[in-house]
Write an enzyme that holds these catalytic residues in place. Structure first.
Site: not given
Ligand SMILES: Cc1ncc(C[n+]2csc(CCOP(=O)(O)OP(=O)(O)O)c2C)c(N)n1
Lengths: 365, 384
Positions: A72, A74, A96-98, A103, A143
């Site tokens: 995870l 970007e 994943q979203f705008d 990052p 979002h």
């Molecule tokens: C910079 C960024 N990239 C992608 C997302 C989309 N997104 C939201 S929650 C998530 C998963 C996060 O997982 P984790 O850090 O393990 O936390 P959890 O949701 O399991 O508590 C993603 C990819 C985001 N919020 N921010």
């Protein structure tokens, strides 16, 4: 593939209802099948098929090396895609979203966009960055951003935004085939819009940099792209009742910009309104209005107007309807296009001004 | 021999091997990493001998907060189904982390939660409805962060961590013994911001505690695709701070480990990274389909290690789980849920003009024009 468009079963002429999401999936699948260099990567694109399911089934069909869940990160996703492209692959990256593409901005601006230029053409960056973008889906903070102006301001990037099911397929194929990097903005509120469509229809393949007239008209031109196209088409229908015959132009490609099609239309109608969701100040509409003014000044009956989102951080979902440019705001702008009736004492801009052909005075086209 | 060919220092660091010259002193690790390394197994209290030493008042407090927290989660999830919340990332199964994070902080400390940590914010004293505003969609942050020293719930991943470091650093520069506790998920530890925050914190010896809730998944992506490290707590070592591994469903264990980290930070000992091993029992959010990426069997296995049940068992073992106490605790939670339901079922009063209210300290000319336009539109709408 679990979509309505059955794999292999569709003949060249057969058109079936499909969503924009399905057309995008099909474009990725066809590109991967044709060219082993095409790799899809991003967060949750594997087993889950992406949070919008655009990559659904690709990991199963092509394996996890070709459609891979990344850590995870970007900046890491885009940065590694740069290296992969250096080594001859054609990465297709999903953000994943705008707002979560930010990052990766450093990689995009400092490397992706200018690698060809820095290396005098030795290192092209044939990669596609898919970004679900824009508002109107009731998403919470971060979002719903419209970030196209940032990308447009970065030389070296192509910036595309499809608005129809056929274009979603055709433009994504063109983006992946392009030897230059493409920021591919997918209007997420149109993901589930439907149209009769066949992926084999050659007309569906949109060359990069070509705008399309979606509705012909003579009174004024609405210039738009992506999520605002349906709004403009609806406005054009409503305008008929007011006596305006509006042309609707879908830019499709913000960079490169199709001056030719835009100017041909504006010269015919003499009036133009640019419509988009992103902010007005410093937004794409300013650039577009300036280009039109530079090229079509003597054909213009009125200043080029802009209808845009307010100059505010994207609002919370319960208030977004007040922010997004809707049909009424577009019609109000059309009314302000200095119709002949405005020059009389009446001055409302509505009613008599909208008589047939009022937008033309014979100087155009 | 070039600089890059210098023999690397071994883990425990000191002597060069064979007849090769010793590396210059600057190349040696500044600290023996041994003391920084996490334990091999997550630290546990419940079910061990240490459980008997947990203070009764603390055990009860944890229990009451856990029961209330679980109820808050089920209520908020129900409100999502009724369309009252746009989205709710539930922390069901992770309540021990949420509660412990709130309880170890003093009033003057700061909490930096992620979108999943509404419960920690509420356990810290935030109004339960205001804490949900972001997720209901009437405003981005529904509370004044100063009121309970809770930073806005943060949606972009890991971006709140550098903020926590900066705040803690500033507090120390001012001579205040304030600690910042920042929460992040396992997926968030892959972001650049996570690594930069850890590095700054260690270099500055900032009074920060990083709490990683490792709940196994980042949406659909399992931990194994996120990291190849032996544990997330190990990541601390390379930055020069201790990493602690703790059972994230064991509330007293969390309270102890986080409490130590907070105390260490407060007394000038610098930052700590705590990895809490837990599990997300619900889908990522209501928009997610968890059956696509995990098995029912896995979820069931974790049900047997439920944070509420674990504390209940300890209370029962000490004959503290009387039916009167249980029902009083449940009633209190039910009352909280009822009040939450009632207040959330009323439509929030919204003023669209607020869109322009806080973009700049002094509104720009453009914004004044745009707010006039919107006001006119709304008035015209009202006349229809
Ligand atoms: C910079 C960024 N990239 C992608 C997302 C989309 N997104 C939201 S929650 C998530 C998963 C996060 O997982 P984790 O850090 O393990 O936390 P959890 O949701 O399991 O508590 C993603 C990819 C985001 N919020 N921010």
């Amino acid at each position: 593939m679990s979509t309505a468009v059955a794999a292999g079963g569709t003949t060249a002429t057969e058109r079936r209802p499909a969503t924009m999401a399905q057309a995008l999936t099909r474009a990725l699948r066809d590109a991967m099948a044709e060219d082993p260099a095409v790799h899809v990567m991003g967060e949750d694109v594997g087993r889950l098929g992406g949070v919008f399911r655009i990559t659904d089934g690709l990991a199963e069909e092509f394996g996890e090396d070709r459609c891979s869940d990344t850590p995870l990160a970007e900046a890491g996703i885009l940065g590694t895609a740069v290296g992969m492209a250096m080594y001859g692959l054609r990465p297709v990256v999903e953000m994943q979203f705008d707002a979560f593409a930010y990052p990766a901005f450093e990689q995009l601006v400092s490397h992706v966009a200018r690698m060809r230029n820095r290396t005098r053409g030795a290192l092209p960056m044939p990669l596609t960055i898919r970004i679900p973008y824009g508002g109107g889906i009731g998403g919470v903070e971060h979002h719903s951003d419209s970030s196209e102006a940032y990308y447009m301001a970065t030389p070296g990037l192509q910036v595309l935004a499809p608005a129809t099911v056929a274009d979603a397929y055709g433009m994504l194929r063109a983006a992946i085939a392009s030897d230059d990097p493409v920021v591919f903005l997918e209007p997420k509120r149109l993901y589930w819009s439907k149209a009769d469509w066949s992926p084999e229809d050659p007309a569906a393949v949109a060359p990069i940099g070509r705008a399309e007239v979606r509705r012909t008209g003579s009174s004024a031109t609405l210039i738009t792209y992506g999520p605002s196209l349906p709004v403009c088409l609806e406005a054009a229908e409503a305008a008929r009742e007011e006596g305006w015959d509006l042309e609707v132009l879908d830019l499709r490609s913000l960079v490169p910009f199709d001056d030719e099609t835009v100017c041909a239309s504006v010269r015919r109608t003499g009036r133009a309104v640019v419509v988009h969701e992103s902010t007005g100040f410093g937004g794409p509409g300013g650039e577009i209005a300036a280009r039109i003014t530079e090229r079509c000044f003597h054909h213009l009956e009125a200043p080029v107007l802009r209808v845009a989102g307010f100059d505010i951080p994207y609002p919370p979902p319960m208030l977004e309807r007040h922010h997004l440019p809707g049909v009424d705001r577009v019609l109000d702008a059309v009314a302000r296009l200095q119709w002949e009736s405005d020059w009389t004492e009446d001055g409302t801009g509505r009613g008599a001004g909208g008589t047939e052909g009022s937008g033309r005075d014979g100087r155009g086209a | 021999m070039t600089v890059l060919e210098q023999p690397g220092s071994s883990r425990h660091g000191s002597t060069a091997t064979g007849d090769r010259p010793a590396p210059p002193p600057a190349w040696r690790p500044r600290v023996d990493p041994g003391p920084l390394l996490p334990d091999e197994e997550p630290y546990r209290v419940l079910g061990t001998e240490a459980a008997g030493k947990v203070d009764i008042a603390l055990l009860k407090r944890l229990y009451e907060q856990l029961v209330s927290g679980r109820r808050y989660n089920t209520q908020a999830t129900a409100l999502t189904r009724q369309g009252r919340l746009a989205v709710y990332p539930s922390s069901t199964g992770q309540e021990a982390c949420e509660v412990a994070a709130a309880l170890v902080l003093e009033e003057r400390d700061w909490l930096f939660p992620s979108y999943r940590d509404t419960l920690a914010a509420v356990a810290r004293g935030l109004d339960p409805v205001q804490a949900l505003t972001l997720l209901r969609g009437d405003w981005h942050t529904g509370y004044d962060p100063h009121e309970h020293r809770v930073a806005p719930l943060c949606t972009p991943l890991a971006t709140q961590l550098p903020h926590a470091v900066g705040l803690a650093h500033a507090a120390r520069l001012k001579g205040d013994d304030v600690v910042a506790l920042a929460m992040v998920g396992d997926g968030g530890t892959s972001e650049g911001d996570f690594h930069e925050a850890l590095n700054f914190a260690a270099v500055w010896q900032a009074p920060v505690v990083f709490l990683v809730q490792n709940n196994g998944f980042a949406i659909s992506v399992p931990l194994a695709k996120q990291t190849a490290a032996p544990s997330l707590a190990h990541k601390a070592v390379g930055y020069g701070m201790p990493g602690r591994l703790v059972d994230g469903n064991d509330a007293p264990a969390l309270h102890e480990v986080l409490g130590e980290a907070v105390a260490r930070a407060r007394h000038g000992g610098g930052p700590t990274l705590v990895e809490a091993v837990t599990y997300r029992m619900e889908a990522h959010t209501n928009a997610d389909d968890a059956t696509r990426y995990r098995s029912d069997a896995e979820v069931e296995a974790w049900r047997g290690h439920d944070p509420v049940a674990l504390v209940e068992r300890e209370l029962a073992a000490r004959d503290l789980l009387t039916s009167a106490y249980v029902s009083a605790t449940k009633d209190a939670a039910e009352e909280m849920a009822g009040a939450l339901r009632e207040r959330m079922n009323a439509d929030p009063a919204l003023d669209p003009m607020d869109l322009f209210a806080h973009v700049y300290a002094a509104p720009t000319g453009q914004l004044r024009e745009q707010s006039d336009l919107l006001r006119a539109e709304i008035e015209a709408e009202g006349e229809h």
